[in-house]
Design a protein around this motif. Structure first.
Motif, PDB file in Angstrom:
ATOM      1  N   TYR A 116       0.843  -1.199   0.000  1.00 55.89           N
ATOM      2  CA  TYR A 116       0.000   0.000   0.000  1.00 55.89           C
ATOM      3  C   TYR A 116       0.869   1.236   0.000  1.00 55.89           C
ATOM      4  O   TYR A 116       2.041   1.175   0.397  1.00 55.89           O
ATOM      5  CB  TYR A 116      -0.943   0.018   1.215  1.00 55.89           C
ATOM      6  N   ALA A 117       0.316   2.342  -0.488  1.00 58.58           N
ATOM      7  CA  ALA A 117       1.063   3.606  -0.511  1.00 58.58           C
ATOM      8  C   ALA A 117       0.113   4.744  -0.819  1.00 58.58           C
ATOM      9  O   ALA A 117      -0.970   4.537  -1.381  1.00 58.58           O
ATOM     10  CB  ALA A 117       2.165   3.574  -1.564  1.00 58.58           C
ATOM     11  N   LEU A 119      -2.758   5.253   6.500  1.00 53.24           N
ATOM     12  CA  LEU A 119      -1.563   4.411   6.360  1.00 53.24           C
ATOM     13  C   LEU A 119      -1.336   3.587   7.628  1.00 53.24           C
ATOM     14  O   LEU A 119      -0.989   2.402   7.563  1.00 53.24           O
ATOM     15  CB  LEU A 119      -0.330   5.274   6.043  1.00 53.24           C
ATOM     16  N   ALA A 146      -1.388  -0.486   7.959  1.00 52.28           N
ATOM     17  CA  ALA A 146      -0.236  -1.188   8.533  1.00 52.28           C
ATOM     18  C   ALA A 146      -0.699  -2.251   9.522  1.00 52.28           C
ATOM     19  O   ALA A 146       0.003  -3.236   9.766  1.00 52.28           O
ATOM     20  CB  ALA A 146       0.694  -0.194   9.219  1.00 52.28           C
ATOM     21  N   ARG A 172       2.187  -4.441   3.652  1.00 54.19           N
ATOM     22  CA  ARG A 172       3.370  -3.619   3.952  1.00 54.19           C
ATOM     23  C   ARG A 172       3.397  -2.425   3.011  1.00 54.19           C
ATOM     24  O   ARG A 172       2.788  -2.441   1.937  1.00 54.19           O
ATOM     25  CB  ARG A 172       4.648  -4.436   3.841  1.00 54.19           C
ATOM     26  N   LEU A 173       4.146  -1.400   3.437  1.00 56.17           N
ATOM     27  CA  LEU A 173       4.282  -0.187   2.649  1.00 56.17           C
ATOM     28  C   LEU A 173       5.042  -0.513   1.350  1.00 56.17           C
ATOM     29  O   LEU A 173       6.013  -1.252   1.374  1.00 56.17           O
ATOM     30  CB  LEU A 173       5.069   0.852   3.468  1.00 56.17           C
TER      31      LEU A 173
END
Ligand SMILES: Nc1nc2c(ncn2[C@@H]2O[C@H](COP(=O)(O)OP(=O)(O)OP(=O)(O)O)[C@@H](O)[C@H]2O)c(=O)[nH]1
Ligand SMILES: [Mg+2]
Length: 439
Positions: free
Chosen positions: A6-7, A93, A97, A103-104
């Motif tokens: 994810y971002a 975010l 998490a 994870r980022l």
């Protein structure tokens, strides 16, 4: 199993909307954790409340769901469109998490996954990067063309033709003349020659694609006090360079990035050219000449009042695209055809100068050209390698088809590296298939 990443996909900072993207097999879990519901119908915007699985509402926003393989990355993708505040994004975010298995993302990881899943090739990925970085219209158009696959089509087209020819060359190794159609080898040789020619022409395009990506370099040169710094300031519409009546004011090269009719250019002001005993000024003149040699275009700025023109070194003279006579408010020089009288001080004639310069930049960049231009050193190197290998293949005598096949294979590898399709298995498969058809 692949990680789910994810971002934040939009720029950080305050904005109306921010988009947080999730990609991977656990994307549905992320949606469930943040909305308490199953993912919605794919590709349909729905309004949802987003909350942290550890408790507390975060924001209300739009949720978009894409089911693999019909997504940007080719994986399951969720997009959370939230209000673009720092605290909201931070909370989103942090919430993601907490979802197990997420994870980022690393920089560029979404695009990389798209390439890995065959959504597009390396040149398109590079085009996408350029599209996002584009600052002028010419850059945007070129990047879009590349993202749309123009370069991939060109390079893959050559590769496909070469694979077919490689098959005939291989056939002439394994089979006797009676078993093969007439002139197989000669025809393959001719076809390879014509592809080598196309690659050579593509390489020899004056670097226009790279110029558009990186900006065309223009150097303002001329005698001291002619008004080079004044002209740069007029072009930049701000006080970038120091202007004074003392000859030899400018020492260092001063650069300004400009958008000239959609083309990105970097205009450099330089030290006035003259013989001098001042060590610092000597260095300035050396830098001025270096800059002129490195530039694609040189503009000679002269003082219309003095009316004198210095003799330029031949390698600088060849880059000369425009001569301007400055200080038109004081004296109007009897300019030759194509030369321009202007006043950097009053602005008179500066528009005409910009127009003339834009035409010259446009001619060099030649956006109207049919074939897409080379845009990167990475491609240039691989194409050069492919060309050299093909030229070697062409020099091989008729009785040594193995050597020719080897060189064609090397050129295929080089071409395949550009699009990211280097794949010997694929090559062998196709050779085999083509060969059967040939028989
Ligand atoms: N009247 C008039 N003066 C000008 C014009 N352009 C520049 N000047 C003056 O000419 C002098 C020199 O200008 P600069 O722009 O510093 O000249 P330069 O070519 O950069 O000079 P160096 O840095 O020493 O090589 C300054 O006093 C400017 O004000 C113009 O169009 N008309
Ligand atoms: Mg100056």
């Amino acid at each position: 199993m692949t990680d789910t990443i994810y971002a934040l996909s939009t720029a950080p900072g305050r904005a109306g909307v921010a988009v947080v993207r999730v990609s991977g097999p656990k994307s549905a879990d992320a949606v469930a954790a943040l909305t308490g519901r199953e993912p919605p119908q794919p590709r349909q915007a729905v309004l949802r409340r987003f909350r942290d699985p550890a408790g507390g509402a975060i924001d209300a926003g739009i949720l978009l769901w894409f089911l693999s393989p019909e997504s940007f990355t080719g994986e399951d993708v969720a997009e959370f469109h939230v209000h673009g505040g720092r605290a909201i994004v931070e909370a989103m975010l942090a919430a993601l998490a907490r979802v197990p298995g997420l994870r980022l993302a690393e920089p560029g990881e979404f695009t990389r996954r798209a390439v890995e899943h065959g959504k597009f090739d390396l040149t398109a990925a590079e085009g996408l990067g350029d599209l996002i970085a584009a600052e002028t219209d010419a850059q945007r158009r070129q990047a879009l063309r590349q993202y749309d696959g123009a370069l991939a089509d060109l390079y893959e087209g050559w590769r496909a033709q070469l694979i077919a020819q490689a098959a005939w060359v291989e056939a002439s190794i394994d089979f006797s003349d009676e078993e093969l159609p007439d002139d197989v080898f000669a025809k393959a040789r001719a076809a390879i020659g014509s592809i080598a020619g196309e690659i050579a022409r593509h390489l020899d395009d004056g670097g226009r694609g790279e110029i558009i990506r990186e900006g065309l370099r223009i150097a303002l040169i001329g005698p001291p006090n002619a008004g080079k710094s004044s002209l740069l300031n007029a072009l930049a519409r701000r006080d970038v360079a120091i202007v004074s009546e003392i000859p030899g004011t400018t020492r260092d090269v001063i650069e300004v990035k400009l958008d000239l009719g959609g083309y990105p250019v970097v205009v450099a002001d330089t030290a006035g050219l003259r013989e001098t005993g001042d060590a610092i000024e000597v260095e300035g003149v050396r830098r001025a000449l270096d800059r002129a040699r490195a530039a694609e275009l040189v503009v000679l700025v002269l003082d219309g009042q003095s009316g004198t023109r210095p003799v330029l070194a031949p390698d600088v003279e060849t880059k000369l695209c425009l001569t301007v006579w400055n200080k038109r408010d004081l004296a109007r020089h009897a300019a030759r055809d194509g030369e321009i009288n202007l006043s950097a001080k009053t602005g008179e004639g500066v528009d005409a100068f910009v127009t003339a310069l834009t035409v010259r930049v446009g001619t060099l960049a030649d956006m109207q050209s049919e074939s897409p231009p080379l845009t990167r050193a990475r491609h240039r190197e691989a194409l050069l390698e492919a060309k050299v290998a093909l030229l070697r293949a062409l020099a091989v005598p008729d009785d040594q088809p193995e050597l020719m096949a080897e060189d064609v294979r090397l050129s295929l590898r080089a071409l395949g590296r550009i699009t990211g399709h280097v794949d010997v298995e694929e090559l062998l498969d196709v050779i085999f298939r083509d060969f059967c058809i040939g028989k």
